[in-house]
Design a protein around this motif. Sequence first.
Motif, mmCIF file in Angstrom:
data_model
loop_
_atom_site.group_PDB
_atom_site.id
_atom_site.type_symbol
_atom_site.label_atom_id
_atom_site.label_comp_id
_atom_site.label_asym_id
_atom_site.label_seq_id
_atom_site.Cartn_x
_atom_site.Cartn_y
_atom_site.Cartn_z
ATOM 1 N N SER A 244 -11.108 -1.355 -47.761
ATOM 2 C CA SER A 244 -12.172 -1.493 -48.756
ATOM 3 C C SER A 244 -11.965 -2.726 -49.626
ATOM 4 N N LEU A 245 -10.714 -2.962 -50.012
ATOM 5 C CA LEU A 245 -10.409 -4.091 -50.883
ATOM 6 C C LEU A 245 -10.432 -5.426 -50.142
ATOM 7 N N SER A 246 -10.410 -5.370 -48.812
ATOM 8 C CA SER A 246 -10.313 -6.605 -48.016
ATOM 9 C C SER A 246 -11.591 -6.926 -47.254
ATOM 10 N N VAL A 247 -12.700 -6.239 -47.569
ATOM 11 C CA VAL A 247 -13.926 -6.430 -46.804
ATOM 12 C C VAL A 247 -14.341 -7.890 -46.738
ATOM 13 N N THR A 248 -14.367 -8.574 -47.886
ATOM 14 C CA THR A 248 -14.802 -9.984 -47.886
ATOM 15 C C THR A 248 -13.819 -10.865 -47.116
ATOM 16 N N HIS A 249 -12.521 -10.580 -47.243
ATOM 17 C CA HIS A 249 -11.521 -11.354 -46.484
ATOM 18 C C HIS A 249 -11.653 -11.103 -44.979
ATOM 19 N N LEU A 250 -11.905 -9.860 -44.611
ATOM 20 C CA LEU A 250 -12.059 -9.521 -43.194
ATOM 21 C C LEU A 250 -13.339 -10.119 -42.611
ATOM 22 N N GLN A 251 -14.383 -10.210 -43.427
ATOM 23 C CA GLN A 251 -15.602 -10.874 -42.974
ATOM 24 C C GLN A 251 -15.304 -12.322 -42.592
#
Length: 492
Positions: free
Chosen positions: A56-63
């Motif tokens: 959840s905290l890494s959604v933008t990084h994973l995108q």
Amino acid sequence: MTVPYFISSLKPRREMRTDGRPLLECILGLTFIQWAQFFSGWLAWTCDAIDFFSVSLSVTHLQTQFDKTANDITTAITLTLLFRSLGAVVFGVISDRYGRKWPLVVNLILCAILQLGAGFVQTFHQFLAVRALFGITMGGIWGLAAATALENLPVELRGLASGVVQQGYAAGYLIAAVINLTLVPSVSAGWRSLFWTASGISLFAAVIRALLPESALFLRAKEFEKERGVTSTEKTKVFFKETKRMLAKHWLLCIYAVILMTGFNFLSHGSQDLYPTYLETSKNFSSHNATIATIIGNCGAIAGGAVAGWVSQYIGRRLTIVIFVCLVGAFIPLWILPSTFGSLSAGAFCIQFGVQGAWGVIPIHLAEMSPPAFRATFPGVAYQLGNMVSSASAQIETVGGEHLKTYILEKGKLVQVPDYAKVQGILIGTVAAFVFIITIIGPENHASHFEKAKPAFEEGAGDDELEADEIPSRDRLSDDDEKASVKRINDA
């Protein structure tokens, strides 16, 4: 006009026990082993949350890493939740048959291995595969952790302990947020370091549990069966026979528990999983401020869980849930309408105080509601089946955001973005109303002495039922024999 029982039974009351003791006296009377087992159960559940919310905290990084949309990334969350039911069945059955200790140790080690692997993946499909496997191992944690933490405590402490244990989930989210805030931006590994750190904490939790003894209640039951000359093969046959008998007798209760946990999981995941993305996308917060707001929200969750668990000891489990769900509905406007950091952070604190306050009652409520011999399997499976049904909550919100839009001011220009505030407000309002209704019409077995029940591998366990405030009269061991049994266990 006659008031329906499910309404009249909500009337506040103190636990009607002749052996009840003051809370402080019970706390001061705990042994080191009881404290340690409670901590190990709390820590195991905390580890579960650290890794789950790492996504959840890494959604933008994973995108950025995988060149995918937010909806694609939340598929990983959905897969994890979908496969948790399988883990709950496997590890819950093993725990009720063979004990609490080693199934939880193995469960935590497997979690650590898969957490480590998530930090090394190179493709999106590899990431999805690891997260699906992690869902299986993650599924076993909650039931085993709750049983480990609660069943060795005096009944007077179980409400408060339930709230504290359940908020290991919020504490895990908070720890993950702190790691994301401090470690992730400062190391070259970036988001991967969050998963590697989570792996180390899970391994530490496994070591702690391995160093502690098996549950005393379970050891006494095993020793009693040994004195009767029952072999392991015979116990296994009895276990499966009694499991079948329990399901035949309590199938309606099983369905109710799954429906209840479906509502609760929608309430939790709908308010948490996409929250950092909501703040960054719809409120134009920086990643740093979104993480700080998440930390504040989880402080509210920890406070709510402890308060609600304690209160439930005196006014009952269902009434406590109803009160805290009403708080959720009352604070939805503060959670979604403001645009400033201070107001939205206050909304996060209040919403999570209500959401996780209601959740804080769940471990003990399910344990008391369960067929007592199956209090690792029944709560764990019900919880994870509810998770499975609600597994798409984050994706529901992202799809909703694709259809409901709003505008934010970015670099002096109005930019159209998903209106996650409105989407989450609608979802949480609807779910809160559902949980309110399903809780009121459900059963309650407040203050049940489930520690007095037969173990799942004993004849008649599938029919064993305990009413609230009841201490069974059946003498499985005399007082002298039980004291001698406990002494032998402690000496061992």
